[in-house]
Design an enzyme around this catalytic site. Structure first.
Site, short mmCIF file in Angstrom:
data_model
loop_
_atom_site.label_atom_id
_atom_site.label_comp_id
_atom_site.label_asym_id
_atom_site.label_seq_id
_atom_site.Cartn_x
_atom_site.Cartn_y
_atom_site.Cartn_z
N SER A 139 0.84 -1.27 0.01
CA SER A 139 -0.01 -0.06 -0.13
C SER A 139 0.80 1.41 -0.04
CB SER A 139 -1.09 -0.18 1.34
OG SER A 139 -1.89 1.19 1.14
N ASP A 163 0.36 -4.09 -4.29
CA ASP A 163 -0.56 -3.18 -4.47
C ASP A 163 -0.04 -2.01 -3.88
OD1 ASP A 163 -3.07 -3.41 -5.80
OD2 ASP A 163 -3.94 -3.15 -3.86
N HIS A 365 -7.18 -5.24 -1.73
CA HIS A 365 -6.02 -4.32 -1.36
C HIS A 365 -5.40 -5.14 0.02
CE1 HIS A 365 -3.44 -0.88 -1.12
NE2 HIS A 365 -3.78 -0.70 0.06
#
Length: 433
Positions: A139, A163, A365
């Site tokens: 992230s 991600d 996610h």
């Protein structure tokens, strides 16, 4: 369990001097502390010289302990490489770091600060971190580890981006025609509960689908018992929920206060418009990273766009593990993959086999906590390839250096740089004034 596979050592080290934004701390000279965990595999025998040192970065507000099952899987699936250690630090305003710094933190946050903090940490523990080093980030941690590679291009042998928040467009901000998003949820969410059990029930949506190992760590590390500086009066909180004063049940709040999570997700730009003239003027002392073309928007986040624009120069090879059902702008992320490492100073990118994209269909996610084995296995395949290349490159380097002097330059210097003529021509005075 990580304690069965790893020896876990905790450290508290100073953060970098002078933060990116003056409003990140109460006083601009405040020294922040960074809480670090070092995971060293329990093994018999010596550590191979080419064992990997991992530097890991977490997502916004996500405790570093949530990633421990991923480390377990990496260790179990490792083939063609060895793990020396995994180092992970909480961002200064989050989790255990945030607790240590809570009397010094204020309402601003730059992602760049953690990249600098990690570089400082690596230098601090350099004797325990021989090459190769591999960065792994999830992230906004994927963005941070990429910026650390920009700071020190040869530091990492390869990067694993899970991600990553590297894109051009901002997320939905929940104003104007935008629908409410994670940012709106963060500000307006409840953040105190009468008990840990009630907190778990109230937050079951974000825990849905988690691997049981991650879920266990979530319940332990995502919440914090009161009192805290934000909620110092425990009895008042008990009274709010109708809990008797003599109850042994302890109210809890978020380990990372929601306000610190919010200012890490988005940054305010409330003062760009002059209230008298209506003109937009970027306050460069505090908002120099604001794009003047969008300075009329009251909220922004500079790092996703600025990091994207530098992808061509990324030196280490890079695996992008993208969640097929991510809330991020997947099309823009994939455009980033195409240019990653392709420019001057870069790795060579996709054409040279130095950058690869793997999209995991249907994964969200939070895939490092929901599909732990699959995410680890995807990383292992890449690491096998990159470690083969690392060993080959190291062997070639040693062969090329064999027999060379370390005290004087080689003969080619004398062939390329011509000698200065020994004679001097008579100086002419004709050009004098």
């Amino acid at each position: 369990m990580s304690t069965e596979k790893f020896t876990i050592t905790e450290h508290l080290v100073p953060g970098s001097h002078i933060r990116e934004y003056p409003g990140s701390t109460v006083n601009q000279q405040d020294v922040l502390k960074i809480h670090v965990k070092n995971y060293t595999p329990k093994r018999e025998g010596p550590v191979p010289d080419d064992a990997i040192t991992f530097i890991a970065t977490h997502g916004v507000g996500l405790p570093k302990e949530l990633y421990e099952p991923l480390w377990d899987e990496l260790l179990d699936q490792a083939s063609g490489f060895h793990i020396r250690a995994i180092w992970m630090a909480d961002v200064a305003s989050m989790n255990q770091s945030g607790i240590h710094n809570e009397d010094k933190l204020s309402m601003d946050c730059s992602w760049m600060d953690h990249a600098r903090d990690l570089l400082l940490m690596i230098n601090h523990f350099r004797d325990q971190m021989p090459r190769p080093l591999v960065g792994i980030g999830h992230s906004f941690g994927g963005n941070i580890i990429t910026n650390l590679a920009y700071l020190h291009p040869r530091l990492f042998t390869t990067l694993l981006l899970l991600d990553p928040l590297i894109q051009l467009s901002p997320p939905s901000l929940g104003f104007g025609t935008d629908a409410p998003s994670a940012i709106n949820y963060t500000l307006w969410r409840d953040d105190v509960w009468p008990s840990r059990e009630e907190a778990i029930r109230a937050n079951r949506a974000i825990m849905q689908g988690m691997d049981p190992r991650c879920l266990d760590r979530m319940t332990k590390h995502f919440f914090r018992d009161l009192p805290t500086p934000l909620y110092p009066d425990v009895e008042a909180i008990k009274a709010r929920f109708g809990t008797t004063a003599d109850s042994t049940t302890t109210p809890v709040t978020l380990t990372t206060p929601k306000y610190h999570e919010l200012v890490a997700q988005i940054r305010q730009n409330f003062n760009a418009r002059d209230p008298k003239t209506g003109r937009i003027e970027v306050p460069r002392d505090t908002h120099a990273d604001m794009d003047p073309l969008v300075a009329y928007i009251p909220l922004y986040r500079p790092e996703p766009r600025s990091t994207f624009r530098r992808l061509e120069t990324l030196r280490p090879s890079c695996l992008w593990v993208i969640a097929g059902a991510t809330f991020l702008n997947i099309d823009e992320i994939r455009e980033g993959v195409k240019i990653c490492g392709s420019g001057i100073g870069g790795s060579g990118g996709v054409p040279d086999g130095r950058v690869r994209e793997v999209v995991l269909p249907g994964f969200g996610h939070l895939m490092p906590f929901q599909e732990v084995k699959t995410v680890a296995g995807t990383c292992v395949v890449w690491l096998q390839q990159e470690m083969d290349r690392f060993r080959q490159t190291e062997r070639q380097w040693k062969e090329d250096r064999d027999g060379k002097s370390h005290q004087a330059v080689e003969e080619n210097w004398y062939k390329v740089l011509k000698p200065i003529p020994t004679g001097r021509k008579k100086r002419s005075d004709k050009g004098k004034l």
